[in-house]
Design a protein around this motif. Sequence first.
Motif, PDB file in Angstrom:
ATOM      1  N   ALA A 110      51.536  52.535  47.240  1.00 22.43           N
ATOM      2  CA  ALA A 110      52.167  51.869  45.800  1.00 22.43           C
ATOM      3  C   ALA A 110      52.447  50.455  45.756  1.00 22.43           C
ATOM      4  CB  ALA A 110      53.501  52.771  45.669  1.00 22.43           C
ATOM      5  N   LEU A 111      52.508  49.761  46.714  1.00 20.47           N
ATOM      6  CA  LEU A 111      52.754  48.348  47.022  1.00 20.47           C
ATOM      7  C   LEU A 111      51.608  47.666  46.704  1.00 20.47           C
ATOM      8  CD1 LEU A 111      54.280  45.705  47.693  1.00 20.47           C
ATOM      9  CD2 LEU A 111      53.501  46.341  50.195  1.00 20.47           C
ATOM     10  N   MET A 112      50.312  48.407  46.956  1.00 20.47           N
ATOM     11  CA  MET A 112      49.128  47.635  46.597  1.00 20.47           C
ATOM     12  C   MET A 112      48.905  47.812  45.151  1.00 20.47           C
ATOM     13  SD  MET A 112      48.172  46.227  49.562  1.00 20.47           S
ATOM     14  CE  MET A 112      46.672  45.397  48.826  1.00 20.47           C
ATOM     15  N   VAL A 113      49.102  48.998  44.532  1.00 13.83           N
ATOM     16  CA  VAL A 113      49.041  49.239  43.058  1.00 13.83           C
ATOM     17  C   VAL A 113      49.788  48.242  42.376  1.00 13.83           C
ATOM     18  CG1 VAL A 113      49.243  50.969  41.202  1.00 13.83           C
ATOM     19  CG2 VAL A 113      48.399  51.708  43.533  1.00 13.83           C
ATOM     20  N   THR A 114      51.183  47.933  42.981  1.00 14.87           N
ATOM     21  CA  THR A 114      52.071  46.980  42.295  1.00 14.87           C
ATOM     22  C   THR A 114      51.383  45.388  42.119  1.00 14.87           C
ATOM     23  OG1 THR A 114      54.022  48.283  42.989  1.00 14.87           O
ATOM     24  CG2 THR A 114      54.552  45.982  42.216  1.00 14.87           C
ATOM     25  N   HIS A 115      50.835  45.259  43.158  1.00  8.31           N
ATOM     26  CA  HIS A 115      50.307  43.941  43.461  1.00  8.31           C
ATOM     27  C   HIS A 115      49.260  43.832  42.272  1.00  8.31           C
ATOM     28  CE1 HIS A 115      47.397  40.907  44.602  1.00  8.31           C
ATOM     29  NE2 HIS A 115      48.547  40.203  45.048  1.00  8.31           N
ATOM     30  N   LEU A 116      48.410  45.087  42.023  1.00  9.41           N
ATOM     31  CA  LEU A 116      47.317  45.035  41.070  1.00  9.41           C
ATOM     32  C   LEU A 116      47.921  44.696  39.756  1.00  9.41           C
ATOM     33  CD1 LEU A 116      45.173  47.918  42.294  1.00  9.41           C
ATOM     34  CD2 LEU A 116      44.138  45.553  42.144  1.00  9.41           C
ATOM     35  N   ARG A 117      49.007  45.583  39.249  1.00  5.38           N
ATOM     36  CA  ARG A 117      49.352  45.361  38.109  1.00  5.38           C
ATOM     37  C   ARG A 117      50.205  43.897  37.897  1.00  5.38           C
ATOM     38  NH1 ARG A 117      49.416  47.620  33.935  1.00  5.38           N
ATOM     39  NH2 ARG A 117      51.497  47.222  33.473  1.00  5.38           N
ATOM     40  N   PHE A 118      50.715  43.402  38.898  1.00  5.19           N
ATOM     41  CA  PHE A 118      51.273  41.936  38.833  1.00  5.19           C
ATOM     42  C   PHE A 118      49.979  41.127  38.483  1.00  5.19           C
ATOM     43  CE2 PHE A 118      51.454  38.107  41.570  1.00  5.19           C
ATOM     44  CZ  PHE A 118      52.458  37.469  41.080  1.00  5.19           C
ATOM     45  N   ARG A 119      48.791  41.114  39.131  1.00  2.80           N
ATOM     46  CA  ARG A 119      47.830  40.231  39.080  1.00  2.80           C
ATOM     47  C   ARG A 119      47.337  40.486  37.479  1.00  2.80           C
ATOM     48  NH1 ARG A 119      44.405  37.909  42.618  1.00  2.80           N
ATOM     49  NH2 ARG A 119      45.589  36.845  44.310  1.00  2.80           N
ATOM     50  N   LYS A 120      47.385  41.618  37.016  1.00  2.00           N
ATOM     51  CA  LYS A 120      47.063  41.961  35.677  1.00  2.00           C
ATOM     52  C   LYS A 120      47.978  41.232  34.624  1.00  2.00           C
ATOM     53  CE  LYS A 120      45.580  45.604  32.456  1.00  2.00           C
ATOM     54  NZ  LYS A 120      45.343  47.199  32.402  1.00  2.00           N
ATOM     55  N   VAL A 121      49.200  41.465  34.823  1.00  2.00           N
ATOM     56  CA  VAL A 121      50.231  41.011  33.720  1.00  2.00           C
ATOM     57  C   VAL A 121      50.154  39.449  34.031  1.00  2.00           C
ATOM     58  CG1 VAL A 121      52.813  40.911  33.413  1.00  2.00           C
ATOM     59  CG2 VAL A 121      51.586  43.033  34.251  1.00  2.00           C
ATOM     60  N   THR A 122      50.003  38.865  35.097  1.00  5.49           N
ATOM     61  CA  THR A 122      50.333  37.312  35.283  1.00  5.49           C
ATOM     62  C   THR A 122      48.949  36.716  35.409  1.00  5.49           C
ATOM     63  OG1 THR A 122      50.375  37.731  37.668  1.00  5.49           O
ATOM     64  CG2 THR A 122      52.399  37.578  36.437  1.00  5.49           C
ATOM     65  N   LYS A 123      47.846  37.373  34.847  1.00  2.54           N
ATOM     66  CA  LYS A 123      46.486  36.581  34.871  1.00  2.54           C
ATOM     67  C   LYS A 123      46.741  35.141  34.433  1.00  2.54           C
ATOM     68  CE  LYS A 123      41.773  37.827  33.706  1.00  2.54           C
ATOM     69  NZ  LYS A 123      40.992  38.710  32.768  1.00  2.54           N
ATOM     70  N   GLY A 124      45.921  34.277  35.410  1.00  6.40           N
ATOM     71  CA  GLY A 124      45.679  32.970  35.006  1.00  6.40           C
ATOM     72  C   GLY A 124      46.976  32.171  35.048  1.00  6.40           C
TER      73      GLY A 124
END
Length: 444
Positions: free
Chosen positions: A370-384
């Motif tokens: 779940a931590l790795m999935v959280t990081h994926l979501r974080f990267r998607k939300v804060t893209k750029g």
Amino acid sequence: MNNETGFARTLSHRHVAMIALGGTIGTGLFLGAGSSIHRAGPAILLVYIITGLFVFAMMRALGELLVSDDSKSVFIDFMTQYLGKRAGFVLGWTYWIGWVVIAMTELTAIGTYMHYWFPDWPVWPWELAFLIVLYFVNTIAVKIFGETEFWFAMIKIVAIVAMIITGLILAFGHVKTSMGVTQFSTLWSHGLVANHGQGLLSTFQMAFFAFLGVEFVGITAAETKDPLETIPRSVNSIVIRILIFYIGALSAIMIIQPWTNYQAGESPFVQVFSGIGIQSAAAVINFVVLTAAASAINSAFFTTGRMLYSLVGEKSRFKKLNKNAIPQSAINLSTLIVGLAVVVNYLFPTKAFTLISSMASAAFLLIYMALMVTHLRFRKVTKGQKSHSFQLPLAPFSNYLTIAFLALIFVILLVTPATTVTTLLAALWMVILTVIAFFKLKKN
């Protein structure tokens, strides 16, 4: 100095690095390494390296989340933010109960270790004494907790370094012991893989669980001095140090004595030190694992107190800090629950704890995924939006690879007869919490 959460930032880089390092070096190495060597032979070194790379990726993802927002009191808060309140509820309470159960099993272990020196004494008074002392360590001041963990970790590190140095001296000097002449070639002269690789896959789960607790950095972040500097330094050094200690110690063990001679149920440290004439080896290792158990309980009190503080509502009695900026009410409840182990050990046999602790370990795997999935979501939300340079390399590919690796470990647990039931129980626990969260919380 207090931060936005109200916690005091008094843990230094020295504390944080040793806390995480000490938390992952324990009975898995000092008592359980014999089983790993027996199943894999020298190939266990490669297993640790591969596992360490994926754990490092997980820690870099965690580190990137932590430095992105130092107002979060625990890393589970990121899961709540990016995966939703329901996911945060399930994962948070799973993490809390996991550490409570670990503390209960380690408290039971302390009674067993003290029984080694005092065989005629009941074990429960020792457990109660350790429980009380560690409770006060956690409620007086955060810095005292940090210092205690630092020295607990140092004891284990000294034992490991002693093993590595002993192996090097004996090998370079070609010293003859009761086990034969010590030389580096002993490491590979009896083959590189045990049983033609039949048990090699199962050792990945053993290697992974050796790293269990490394995420503890994510609990200390809110009470760390200069987190933007301390967290990256700690994350980058922790996994490397663990690999050096594990690989160094296991290599020394298999150099001094052929790996084919180790028994799965015995401590390889005791076998080696006894073999070279140190008769007090068993007592020394018993002391080391005693400190490892105390360290685990100490960390559990710290973790469960902060987790409970984070999970409850603002009006809860557990959402309070004492004058030293410590969530004492939350620690009080966790301590009382852990203290049930003393009562159970007084009244009943404690075999059930082994089953429950295994279930907690399987649940940690799901939390890491779940931590790795959280990081994926974080990267998607804060893209750029790159507010800092400490980022997970090769993301999102490293995320997917790490998730796949963790899933493989989970499957191994599921198909291994000894852990099938506990793995299913861990999954059932999370399903029950998910149902509760569905009715209790609104989707966000």
